[in-house]
Write a protein that holds these residues in place. Structure first.
Motif, short mmCIF file in Angstrom:
data_model
loop_
_atom_site.label_atom_id
_atom_site.label_comp_id
_atom_site.label_asym_id
_atom_site.label_seq_id
_atom_site.Cartn_x
_atom_site.Cartn_y
_atom_site.Cartn_z
N PRO A 126 0.89 -1.13 -0.01
CA PRO A 126 -0.03 0.30 -0.11
C PRO A 126 0.89 1.24 0.15
CG PRO A 126 -0.88 -1.64 1.66
CD PRO A 126 0.43 -2.11 1.06
N SER A 127 1.96 1.30 0.72
CA SER A 127 2.75 2.61 0.59
C SER A 127 3.21 2.83 -0.63
CB SER A 127 3.94 2.28 1.69
OG SER A 127 3.48 1.95 2.82
N ASN A 128 3.75 1.81 -1.38
CA ASN A 128 4.20 2.23 -3.01
C ASN A 128 3.15 2.68 -3.67
OD1 ASN A 128 6.45 1.59 -5.14
ND2 ASN A 128 4.30 0.72 -5.59
N ASP A 129 1.89 2.03 -3.88
CA ASP A 129 0.66 2.17 -4.53
C ASP A 129 0.02 3.52 -4.20
OD1 ASP A 129 1.64 -0.39 -5.50
OD2 ASP A 129 -0.20 -1.40 -5.20
N GLN A 130 0.46 3.97 -3.08
CA GLN A 130 -0.36 5.16 -2.72
C GLN A 130 0.14 6.35 -3.66
OE1 GLN A 130 0.72 6.69 1.22
NE2 GLN A 130 -1.13 8.14 1.02
N ARG A 131 1.42 6.17 -3.92
CA ARG A 131 2.06 7.15 -4.63
C ARG A 131 2.03 6.78 -6.12
NH1 ARG A 131 7.93 8.65 -5.81
NH2 ARG A 131 7.84 10.57 -7.17
N ARG A 132 2.21 5.52 -6.55
CA ARG A 132 2.29 5.19 -7.91
C ARG A 132 1.41 4.55 -8.67
NH1 ARG A 132 7.89 5.12 -9.45
NH2 ARG A 132 9.18 5.95 -7.94
N GLY A 133 0.29 4.24 -7.88
CA GLY A 133 -0.83 3.44 -8.29
C GLY A 133 -1.33 2.11 -8.04
N ASP A 134 -2.66 1.51 -8.04
CA ASP A 134 -2.95 0.31 -7.66
C ASP A 134 -2.19 -0.72 -8.47
OD1 ASP A 134 -4.42 1.63 -5.71
OD2 ASP A 134 -6.59 1.34 -6.74
N GLY A 135 -1.68 -1.84 -7.76
CA GLY A 135 -1.32 -2.61 -8.62
C GLY A 135 0.10 -2.76 -8.89
N VAL A 136 1.04 -1.57 -8.62
CA VAL A 136 2.14 -1.16 -9.05
C VAL A 136 3.21 -2.15 -8.37
CG1 VAL A 136 4.15 0.48 -9.43
CG2 VAL A 136 1.70 0.73 -10.34
N PHE A 137 3.03 -2.29 -7.17
CA PHE A 137 3.95 -3.00 -6.37
C PHE A 137 3.85 -4.39 -6.75
CE2 PHE A 137 4.88 -5.70 -2.51
CZ PHE A 137 6.35 -4.96 -2.25
#
Length: 299
Positions: A126-137
């Motif tokens: 969630p920390s990554n996807d909050q900035r980069r978009g859902d499912g990116v991590f």
């Protein structure tokens, strides 16, 4: 080491040309991250093969043989792998969001031998996807697993924000990076720039000192290279462009201080493509150096 020695000799002669160069080979990207400096409006811009080869040839002439390829997403550049292929006597870092680290691309990287991917991951899930978009991590992790499986030397680039700071500076996060095969961790402090600056993600003043101390602790504790982008080994703020260590070439050929500061007065096409003369004689780049060194050291 040869590049840095040559750079120091140039400093003694009063010459300006960096030992390292960041090439934004394309502005095309499949993501829309908060705080991204790349302009995505209109048709994507890209450096031509001729421009790229001219830049690298100029670097070789000054014993500079390390190049970071970024974007946008550099793996959206047509036949991106031909750049390191054409220059086997240079080493390339590819800063990627990881979503194009397919089996085919990872095998190409493995065969090339002069490429290290730097995968942008800003926290777990969630920390990554909050900035980069859902499912990116999850997509980036699939690429990371392929790199690990093929034993490619790669790193993780982590942007520290005011919201993910505790997680990405934890022992658990560093251990996670090591466990998944990363050989180096490249930390970058969030800059609120671009069309969606999202200043709420910026690191607060009171968090900065704690951030610096924590990075030094992690560096002494874990068996992984930890790169602290804007401070030197003594903990002093430093701007690479103000020291002449590196400049950023935009996808239209503009010669800029660094990726977040997308300002330029010259292009690589100027002076008939003589990049050394263009950089060395740039009033803008030399003026920027003087301004930063006299006031902030880059803090």
């Amino acid at each position: 080491m040869k590049a840095v020695r040559a750079y120091r000799r140039r400093l003694d002669r009063g010459e300006l040309f960096p030992p390292f160069m960041f090439l934004a080979i394309t502005s095309a990207c499949n993501l829309h991250c908060h705080g991204c400096w790349i302009t995505t409006q209109g048709k994507p811009k890209s450096l031509t093969q001729q421009d790229i080869d001219r830049i690298i040839a100029a670097g070789k002439g000054q014993q500079s043989r390390f190049y970071s390829l970024l974007g946008g997403e550099p793996m959206l550049y047509p036949r991106w792998w031909e750049i390191p292929q054409r220059h086997p006597d240079c080493y390339f870092q590819i800063i990627t969001n990881g979503m194009f680290l397919t089996d085919e691309n990872v095998r190409r990287i493995n065969r090339l031998g002069n490429v290290t991917p730097l995968v942008s991951i800003d926290g777990l899930g969630p920390s990554n996807d909050q900035r980069r978009g859902d499912g990116v991590f999850q997509a980036a992790m699939e690429g990371v697993r392929r790199l690990q499986r093929h034993k490619v030397l790669f790193g993780v680039a982590t942007t520290i924000t005011g919201q993910n700071i505790e997680e990405v500076l934890s022992d658990a996060y560093v251990e996670w990076s090591i466990r998944h095969g990363a050989m180096y961790l490249w930390y970058y402090v969030y800059r609120p720039v671009g069309a969606d600056p999202s200043p709420q993600l910026a690191v607060a003043r009171e968090q900065m000192t704690r951030l610096r101390r924590r990075l030094l602790t992690l560096r002494r504790k874990h068996p992984i290279l930890i790169i602290d982008t804007y401070w030197d080994e003594a903990g002093r703020a430093v701007c690479p462009a103000a020291c002449g260590l590196g400049f950023h070439i935009g996808p239209q050929g503009s010669i800029e201080p660094c990726p977040p500061l997308s300002f330029a007065c010259e292009k690589v096409q100027d002076r008939g493509g003589d990049l050394f003369a263009t950089i060395n004689e740039s009033r803008f780049l030399r003026g920027f150096q003087e301004f930063v060194q006299q006031r902030t050291r880059g803090a």
